[in-house]
Scaffold this active site. Structure first.
Site, PDB file in Angstrom:
ATOM      1  N   HIS A  62       0.693  -1.101  -0.081  1.00  0.00           N
ATOM      2  CA  HIS A  62       0.086   0.056  -0.153  1.00  0.00           C
ATOM      3  C   HIS A  62       0.928   1.284   0.051  1.00  0.00           C
ATOM      4  O   HIS A  62       0.399   2.303   0.334  1.00  0.00           O
ATOM      5  CB  HIS A  62      -0.966  -0.168   1.275  1.00  0.00           C
ATOM      6  CG  HIS A  62      -0.299   0.105   2.600  1.00  0.00           C
ATOM      7  ND1 HIS A  62      -0.806  -0.544   3.690  1.00  0.00           N
ATOM      8  CD2 HIS A  62       0.801   0.543   2.838  1.00  0.00           C
ATOM      9  CE1 HIS A  62      -0.072  -0.361   4.816  1.00  0.00           C
ATOM     10  NE2 HIS A  62       0.731   0.414   4.306  1.00  0.00           N
ATOM     11  N   HIS A  97      -1.986   4.976   9.603  1.00  0.00           N
ATOM     12  CA  HIS A  97      -0.778   5.360   9.979  1.00  0.00           C
ATOM     13  C   HIS A  97      -0.571   6.774  10.605  1.00  0.00           C
ATOM     14  O   HIS A  97       0.291   7.642  10.480  1.00  0.00           O
ATOM     15  CB  HIS A  97       0.040   5.585   8.564  1.00  0.00           C
ATOM     16  CG  HIS A  97       0.232   4.340   7.729  1.00  0.00           C
ATOM     17  ND1 HIS A  97      -0.661   3.874   6.959  1.00  0.00           N
ATOM     18  CD2 HIS A  97       1.211   3.601   7.523  1.00  0.00           C
ATOM     19  CE1 HIS A  97      -0.533   2.922   6.304  1.00  0.00           C
ATOM     20  NE2 HIS A  97       0.809   2.591   6.517  1.00  0.00           N
ATOM     21  N   HIS A 144       9.748  -3.901   5.575  1.00  0.00           N
ATOM     22  CA  HIS A 144      10.573  -2.518   5.368  1.00  0.00           C
ATOM     23  C   HIS A 144      10.592  -1.896   6.656  1.00  0.00           C
ATOM     24  O   HIS A 144       9.972  -2.495   7.681  1.00  0.00           O
ATOM     25  CB  HIS A 144       9.646  -1.638   4.638  1.00  0.00           C
ATOM     26  CG  HIS A 144       8.072  -1.588   4.982  1.00  0.00           C
ATOM     27  ND1 HIS A 144       7.102  -2.366   5.077  1.00  0.00           N
ATOM     28  CD2 HIS A 144       7.444  -0.190   4.899  1.00  0.00           C
ATOM     29  CE1 HIS A 144       5.881  -2.084   5.323  1.00  0.00           C
ATOM     30  NE2 HIS A 144       6.023  -0.730   5.470  1.00  0.00           N
ATOM     31  N   GLU A 152       3.327  -5.103   9.482  1.00  0.00           N
ATOM     32  CA  GLU A 152       2.389  -4.920   8.563  1.00  0.00           C
ATOM     33  C   GLU A 152       1.854  -6.377   7.879  1.00  0.00           C
ATOM     34  O   GLU A 152       0.920  -6.597   7.250  1.00  0.00           O
ATOM     35  CB  GLU A 152       2.390  -3.846   7.340  1.00  0.00           C
ATOM     36  CG  GLU A 152       2.297  -2.472   7.896  1.00  0.00           C
ATOM     37  CD  GLU A 152       2.487  -1.490   6.629  1.00  0.00           C
ATOM     38  OE1 GLU A 152       2.597  -0.291   7.222  1.00  0.00           O
ATOM     39  OE2 GLU A 152       2.788  -1.901   5.424  1.00  0.00           O
TER      40      GLU A 152
HETATM   41  C1  DHB Z   1       6.165   3.375   2.682  1.00  0.00           C
HETATM   42  C2  DHB Z   1       5.752   2.055   3.062  1.00  0.00           C
HETATM   43  C3  DHB Z   1       4.626   2.067   3.860  1.00  0.00           C
HETATM   44  O1  DHB Z   1       3.954   0.806   4.354  1.00  0.00           O
HETATM   45  C4  DHB Z   1       4.090   3.130   4.214  1.00  0.00           C
HETATM   46  O2  DHB Z   1       2.900   3.195   4.980  1.00  0.00           O
HETATM   47  C5  DHB Z   1       4.583   4.453   4.019  1.00  0.00           C
HETATM   48  C6  DHB Z   1       5.782   4.368   3.126  1.00  0.00           C
HETATM   49  C7  DHB Z   1       7.426   3.322   1.680  1.00  0.00           C
HETATM   50  O3  DHB Z   1       8.000   2.248   1.599  1.00  0.00           O
HETATM   51  O4  DHB Z   1       7.970   4.238   1.242  1.00  0.00           O
HETATM   52 FE    FE Z   2       2.299   1.314   5.644  1.00  0.00          FE
END
Ligand code: DHB
Ligand code: FE
Length: 282
Positions: free
Chosen positions: A12, A59, A193, A240
């Site tokens: 997302h 978020h 991430h 996530e």
């Molecule tokens: C990114 C990934 C995410 O899950 C998010 O909520 C905001 C940014 C990213 O990789 O840029």
């Molecule tokens: Fe995210």
């Protein structure tokens, strides 16, 4: 009875929405990522679901750290967009579905998942980017959406096994609904991430591929992880994955994996897309 046609898990990342709005899908950076989506869109077009139940994480825009529900479910006729820092997104609002929302809420509380009920709720990229990926040009107004936010931002967070069981309770609630609606369930976010801190930019491809393999027929291998394990293996935002596990929990019976793709990096993230159909799909 309402039917669950299948589950879709997708990244997302906000940059995806920006790339679509700017028409960058076929540029070298984005091409392989976006080329994975047409088969999933075609499946949705063939199935014509009425309702999308979407597990996502807020978020910090609707629920900041000062008041953070573990599990929150929308029961509104419409969901407006949150301001993500550049003004309120100029994209259409999301259509709600109050009757099934209330049925799910009643069933959840009956089965001891005491959720936060939101008759107003702003939604962010965690929900709108996946909708736009499935219905490009923000053409998602026809699909009725039930947003379900899972806390992945502040500790303590619900455990992977709890998120899976929460998804299962929601799947049971949908299947017990007396309507004849066709429902698709989404899990958004992930995969590995970490957006800040010493390991910013951390991605673990091997772990992401392991999760995509196991989620199909052996989700027990994933729900035994703790959130600490997920942070260690997949970075601080790798939790996530819990939304994918909630989606998987809602599915029952034999599953047919119709699509799996993985692309890295998109922004700072390992970006996965997976489609698991149930035998209720045509
Ligand atoms: C990114 C990934 C995410 O899950 C998010 O909520 C905001 C940014 C990213 O990789 O840029
Ligand atoms: Fe995210």
């Amino acid at each position: 009875m309402a039917k669950i046609l299948g589950g879709i898990a997708t990244s997302h990342i906000p940059a995806i929405g920006v790339a679509m709005d700017k028409g960058l899908e076929q540029t070298p950076y984005w091409k392989d990522f976006f080329d994975a989506y047409p088969p999933v869109r075609e499946w949705l077009y063939a199935q014509q679901p009425d309702i999308a139940v979407i597990f996502y994480n807020d978020h910090g825009l609707e629920f900041f750290h000062d008041r953070k529900p573990t599990f929150a479910i929308g029961a509104a006729a419409q969901y407006d967009n949150a301001d993500e820092g550049w003004g309120i997104a100029e994209i259409p609002p999301v259509t709600g579905e109050t009757e099934l929302s209330w049925h799910i809420i009643n069933q959840l509380v009956e089965h001891e998942f005491d959720v936060t009920v939101c008759q107003e709720m702003k939604v962010d990229h965690g929900l709108t980017v996946p909708l736009t990926l499935m219905w490009p040009g923000h053409q998602y107004g026809h699909i009725k959406v039930i947003p379900i936010a899972i806390n992945c931002e502040r500790h303590p967070m619900p455990k992977p096994s709890r998120c899976f069981d929460f998804g299962k309770a929601i799947g049971d609630a949908i299947r017990s609904y007396s309507g004849n609606q066709k429902v698709v369930v989404f899990g958004t976010g992930g995969l590995s991430h970490q957006l800040d801190g010493q390991r910013a930019g951390f991605i673990n491809k091997a772990f992401d591929l392991y999760c995509m393999e196991k989620i199909v027929d052996e989700p027990e291998a994933l729900i035994k992880f703790s959130n600490f394990d997920l942070v260690e293996q997949a970075g601080s935002q790798g939790v996530e994955l819990n939304m994918w596990l909630a989606m998987r929990g809602a599915l029952q019976g034999k599953l047919i994996e119709l699509h799996r793709s993985y692309h890295l990096p998109i922004s700072n993230t390992g970006a996965g897309l997976q489609l698991l159909a149930t035998t209720e799909a045509v």
